[in-house]
Design an enzyme around this catalytic site. Structure first.
Site, mmCIF file in Angstrom:
data_model
loop_
_atom_site.group_PDB
_atom_site.id
_atom_site.type_symbol
_atom_site.label_atom_id
_atom_site.label_comp_id
_atom_site.label_asym_id
_atom_site.label_seq_id
_atom_site.Cartn_x
_atom_site.Cartn_y
_atom_site.Cartn_z
ATOM 1 N N HIS A 173 0.857 -1.194 0.000
ATOM 2 C CA HIS A 173 0.000 0.000 0.000
ATOM 3 C C HIS A 173 0.888 1.237 0.000
ATOM 4 C CE1 HIS A 173 -3.211 2.697 0.422
ATOM 5 N NE2 HIS A 173 -3.910 2.125 1.384
ATOM 6 N N HIS A 176 -2.629 7.122 -0.907
ATOM 7 C CA HIS A 176 -3.637 7.745 -0.053
ATOM 8 C C HIS A 176 -3.109 8.444 1.191
ATOM 9 C CE1 HIS A 176 -6.474 4.502 -1.909
ATOM 10 N NE2 HIS A 176 -6.124 5.443 -2.780
ATOM 11 N N TYR A 178 -0.559 7.385 3.297
ATOM 12 C CA TYR A 178 0.025 6.550 4.341
ATOM 13 C C TYR A 178 1.546 6.542 4.207
ATOM 14 C CZ TYR A 178 -4.832 5.312 5.080
ATOM 15 O OH TYR A 178 -6.175 5.379 5.331
#
Length: 374
Positions: A173, A176, A178
């Site tokens: 990931h 977004h 993070y």
């Protein structure tokens, strides 16, 4: 979408490395926050199994965090470390393989970004490149060289565990707002060492080192997916790469490090990334990423729905929408795979209904559906 023929393009097989998919439909990773003590259980296995039986080609799990002291920002987020959590994930992948889908865990570290769904705080200080949650907003501590090295190693261990448990791929990931994204974004990466820098290429070093360590841990043929976005939870208007040249500077080091598939998150998949270059019907984020790097790409963003992604968290529902724009882009091979989120929460059989041209039977999404893992 009145006949099956119109959506045939979505149901072509696809192969990357050791993973062969029956179709081009991906279940997008969606945080559900139902893991008690960080451990996925039978309800999780059943939840993902239903989507596998419903015709999804590839399932990407909800974000599941690596072994760092403050890697999650919600107490219901599952771990991808420790015997109990890994045993839970073994149950999940075995259940998914009872259907036709392949699956990968989304490996995650939330960095300094606080959840907007809970006031919960981890026991340890949150960590990030420069101790910033957003531009000018201090939270937690800046990572030392040792913290960075340990984090890279934790991602590699998690990827190795995923392969050992029988998963078909892993996703990192990097989107977004993070941890990875906090390194990419100049406003939250104020470092003056080799993990910072004035250019997006320089600030990609942390992510590239994670990818390289993961590649070493899983071998040459196990597929690695990396999720990326221009927008951040902290600011929907942010663009890390305002030109194709800057996008190449950002993405090429990641592909060279070992990424097979770029999962390009945008809020609406049909919007062009650089309309000043190729017009209002031009390539989207995933299309440009594929063109610039040669890597396979996944597109995502409000697929099959009329409402925007973030609206789901403010109480908005969504109704099913025509898929003409998706089919058109897939037919011209703009990107390789398409990820579907809330539509699959609403309807585990979404893929099969689309394949059969049964649009009238598709279920609308309602925010109340987020209250249960069904």
């Amino acid at each position: 979408m009145s006949t099956m023929t119109t959506t045939d393009v979505l149901f072509r097989p696809f192969r990357i490395g050791t993973m062969e998919l029956p179709n081009r439909i991906v279940m997008a990773p969606m945080t559900r926050s139902f893991a008690v003590d960080g451990i996925p259980g039978a309800a999780h296995a059943d939840y993902y199994r239903r989507r596998s039986e419903g015709g999804v080609g590839l399932i990407l799990s909800e974000g599941t965090v690596i072994d760092r002291p403050a890697s999650r920002n919600d107490p219901g987020v599952p771990f991808f470390h420790g015997d109990a959590a890994l045993a839970g994930w073994k149950g999940v992948i075995d259940a998914v393989h009872n259907g036709d889908a392949k699956m990968g865990p989304q490996l995650w570290h939330t960095g300094a970004l606080k959840s907007f769904l809970t006031e919960w705080e981890p026991d340890s200080p949150v960590e990030s490149p420069s101790g910033l949650e957003a531009p000018g907003v201090e939270r937690g501590v800046a990572m030392s060289d040792g913290d960075i090295a340990d984090t890279i190693a934790a991602f590699a261990r998690a990827a190795s565990d995923a392969k050992r448990l029988g998963f078909d791929t892993i996703e990192l990931h990097g989107a977004h707002g993070y941890l990875f994204d906090q390194f990419f974004w100049a406003a939250t990466n104020r470092r003056t060492d080799s993990y910072g820098g004035a250019t997006i290429g320089e600030r990609s070093r942390f992510a590239a080192e994670v990818v390289a360590a993961v590649r070493a841990s899983v071998g040459p043929d196990f597929p690695i997916i990396l999720r990326l976005s221009q927008w951040k939870v902290q600011d929907f208007t942010v663009r890390l790469a305002k030109t194709p040249d800057l996008m190449a500077d950002w993405l090429l080091p990641l592909v060279e490090a070992g990424v097979d598939v770029l999962h390009c998150s945008q809020r609406r998949f049909w919007e062009p990334e650089f309309p000043d270059i190729d017009g209002e019907q031009g390539l989207n984020f995933a299309g440009w990423a594929k063109k610039l790097t040669g890597a396979a790409t996944i597109s995502v963003g409000s697929v099959g729905l009329t409402g925007d992604f973030m609206g789901a968290f403010s109480g908005e529902g969504s109704s099913t929408a025509r898929l003409d724009k998706l089919v058109e882009r897939m037919e011209r091979d703009e990107f390789d795979l398409i990820a579907v989120g809330r539509a699959l929460i609403a309807d585990p059989a979404w893929s099969e209904k689309v394949r059969n041209g049964n649009s009238s039977a598709l279920k609308d999404f309602d925010v109340a559906m987020l209250a249960d893992l069904v």
